[in-house]
Design an enzyme around this catalytic site. Sequence first.
Site, short mmCIF file in Angstrom:
data_model
loop_
_atom_site.label_atom_id
_atom_site.label_comp_id
_atom_site.label_asym_id
_atom_site.label_seq_id
_atom_site.Cartn_x
_atom_site.Cartn_y
_atom_site.Cartn_z
N ASN A 85 0.99 -1.17 -0.11
CA ASN A 85 -0.10 0.00 0.19
C ASN A 85 0.81 1.19 0.02
O ASN A 85 1.78 1.33 0.84
CB ASN A 85 -1.01 -0.02 1.23
N HIS A 98 6.65 -1.11 3.04
CA HIS A 98 6.58 -2.62 3.39
C HIS A 98 5.84 -3.42 2.45
O HIS A 98 4.77 -2.98 1.95
CB HIS A 98 5.83 -2.84 4.86
N PHE A 99 6.12 -4.58 2.19
CA PHE A 99 5.47 -5.63 1.27
C PHE A 99 4.66 -6.57 2.43
O PHE A 99 5.52 -7.00 3.18
CB PHE A 99 6.29 -6.19 0.27
N HIS A 100 3.28 -6.56 2.21
CA HIS A 100 2.66 -7.68 2.94
C HIS A 100 2.94 -9.16 1.82
O HIS A 100 2.68 -9.05 1.02
CB HIS A 100 1.05 -7.51 2.97
P1 AMP Z 1 -0.52 -0.89 6.07
O1 AMP Z 1 -2.05 -0.50 5.97
O2 AMP Z 1 -0.14 -1.48 4.57
O3 AMP Z 1 0.39 0.27 6.31
O4 AMP Z 1 -0.17 -1.96 7.00
C1 AMP Z 1 0.37 -2.09 8.14
C2 AMP Z 1 0.72 -3.25 8.79
O5 AMP Z 1 1.65 -3.19 9.91
C3 AMP Z 1 -0.61 -3.87 9.27
O6 AMP Z 1 -0.98 -5.00 8.83
C4 AMP Z 1 -0.41 -3.90 10.72
O7 AMP Z 1 -1.08 -4.96 11.44
C5 AMP Z 1 1.08 -3.80 10.84
N1 AMP Z 1 1.98 -3.62 12.02
C6 AMP Z 1 1.61 -2.45 12.78
N2 AMP Z 1 2.34 -2.20 13.74
C7 AMP Z 1 3.08 -3.47 13.68
C8 AMP Z 1 4.05 -4.05 14.76
N3 AMP Z 1 4.64 -3.60 15.65
N4 AMP Z 1 4.59 -5.28 14.56
C9 AMP Z 1 4.14 -5.84 13.44
N5 AMP Z 1 3.25 -5.67 12.39
C10 AMP Z 1 2.72 -4.36 12.76
#
Ligand code: AMP
Length: 135
Positions: A85, A98-100
């Site tokens: 995103n 970040h890449f999911h």
């Molecule tokens: P986005 O909406 O693409 O910015 O996704 C951010 C992602 O980061 C979400 O899926 C969250 O669950 C994840 N996230 C946020 N904080 C942490 C954390 N401390 N450790 C692991 N994942 C996280």
Amino acid sequence: MDCIFCQIVAGSIPCTKIYEDEMVLAFLDIAPVSAGHTLVIPKEHCDEVHNCSEKYFEALTSVLPKIALAVSDAVSADGYNVLCNNGRAAGQLVEHLHFHIIPRMAGDGVFSHWPAGKYPPGKADEVAKKIRKSL
Ligand code: AMP
Ligand code: ZN
């Protein structure tokens, strides 16, 4: 340093680590869409794909396939999504690139709504021309 993912890189916030090298870190998403949902990030801060330095982007994309396969194999997934995103409007909440990697099972219904549209006559060419011009 108020970036949560930079704090994870620095070790001041814990994570469940999957993979690490000099330039890339991968860890489990804290709120998984499915078991094994992993985030792969560059260790250098940037917010979106187009802001990432070539060096870090190459490092990240060169290890992404093997991490994706390992995640998928580990949970015996039928498939996986690689999702990135960029920007608030696109659903980005954490402003560190970040890449999911999201493991998927047949019929799991995740992302079941794909709002596919259709170009009216001439529109595709018009849009493509604008994109090529801004490259
Ligand atoms: P986005 O909406 O693409 O910015 O996704 C951010 C992602 O980061 C979400 O899926 C969250 O669950 C994840 N996230 C946020 N904080 C942490 C954390 N401390 N450790 C692991 N994942 C996280
Ligand atoms: Zn950061």
